[in-house]
Design a protein around this motif. Sequence first.
Motif, short mmCIF file in Angstrom:
data_model
loop_
_atom_site.label_atom_id
_atom_site.label_comp_id
_atom_site.label_asym_id
_atom_site.label_seq_id
_atom_site.Cartn_x
_atom_site.Cartn_y
_atom_site.Cartn_z
N VAL A 1 0.86 -1.18 0.00
CA VAL A 1 0.00 0.00 0.00
C VAL A 1 0.90 1.23 0.00
O VAL A 1 1.84 1.32 0.80
N LEU A 2 0.61 2.18 -0.89
CA LEU A 2 1.41 3.39 -1.00
C LEU A 2 0.53 4.62 -1.02
O LEU A 2 -0.63 4.55 -1.45
N LEU A 3 1.09 5.75 -0.59
CA LEU A 3 0.48 7.06 -0.78
C LEU A 3 1.34 7.81 -1.78
O LEU A 3 2.54 7.95 -1.58
N GLN A 4 0.70 8.29 -2.86
CA GLN A 4 1.47 8.88 -3.95
C GLN A 4 1.09 10.33 -4.19
O GLN A 4 -0.05 10.75 -3.99
N ILE A 5 2.09 11.08 -4.66
CA ILE A 5 1.85 12.47 -5.06
C ILE A 5 2.58 12.72 -6.37
O ILE A 5 3.72 12.27 -6.57
N ALA A 6 1.92 13.43 -7.29
CA ALA A 6 2.50 13.75 -8.58
C ALA A 6 3.31 15.05 -8.50
O ALA A 6 3.29 15.77 -7.48
#
Length: 207
Positions: free
Chosen positions: A109-114
């Motif tokens: 599980v990851l939290l991503q930001i562009a």
Amino acid sequence: MSEIPAQYLEKFRSHLLKTVNINADDFRYISSFFTLKTLRKKEYLLRPPQVSMHESYIVKGLFQSSLIDDSGRLHLLYFPHEDWWAGDFKSFRTGQVSSMEIVALEDAVLLQIAKTPLEKLYHRLPAFERFFRVLNENAAIALQDRLVQHFSKDSEKKYLDFLKKYPALKNRLTNRQIAGFLGVTPEYFSLMRKKILDRDRGVGGHP
């Protein structure tokens, strides 16, 4: 877009607070720019010829980060896991094709930001920009330590350092994966590991 569970956000906030002070309102603003991503074991987070489009905080899971050289040979770099970030910073910043493979060794599980929202956060919240500056400085130091270790220590010392630095990983990785990280063959690693275990047990020593 999946809503991020509260327990994941709390873990992420604790991660940020280790480096910078961020109040509850600012954290809500920060977290609104992140998206949730899940990967199954053996799925890729990144592989050539993709461009790294996100910075990814690992909530749970284990990855293998590798570099592919011009001859197509794979070199194991790191095993990013919980409370780490995974990605190719050069590709992310420049938009160039990545030469890295990042594959999930476990369900993750990851939290991503562009890039665009990340730049917006930099301008809006100096504390968050400082967090990423410290993050990248630490990554550069870790890479330098990795290079120094590779060229200055023998395989046994590198393995013992690995066990000391990442004690929780030895039971989550195969011998082949650890051997690849150390830059030795699986056969050599097995012999070296047996030698260390025998020495620790006092096997084969002089009376």
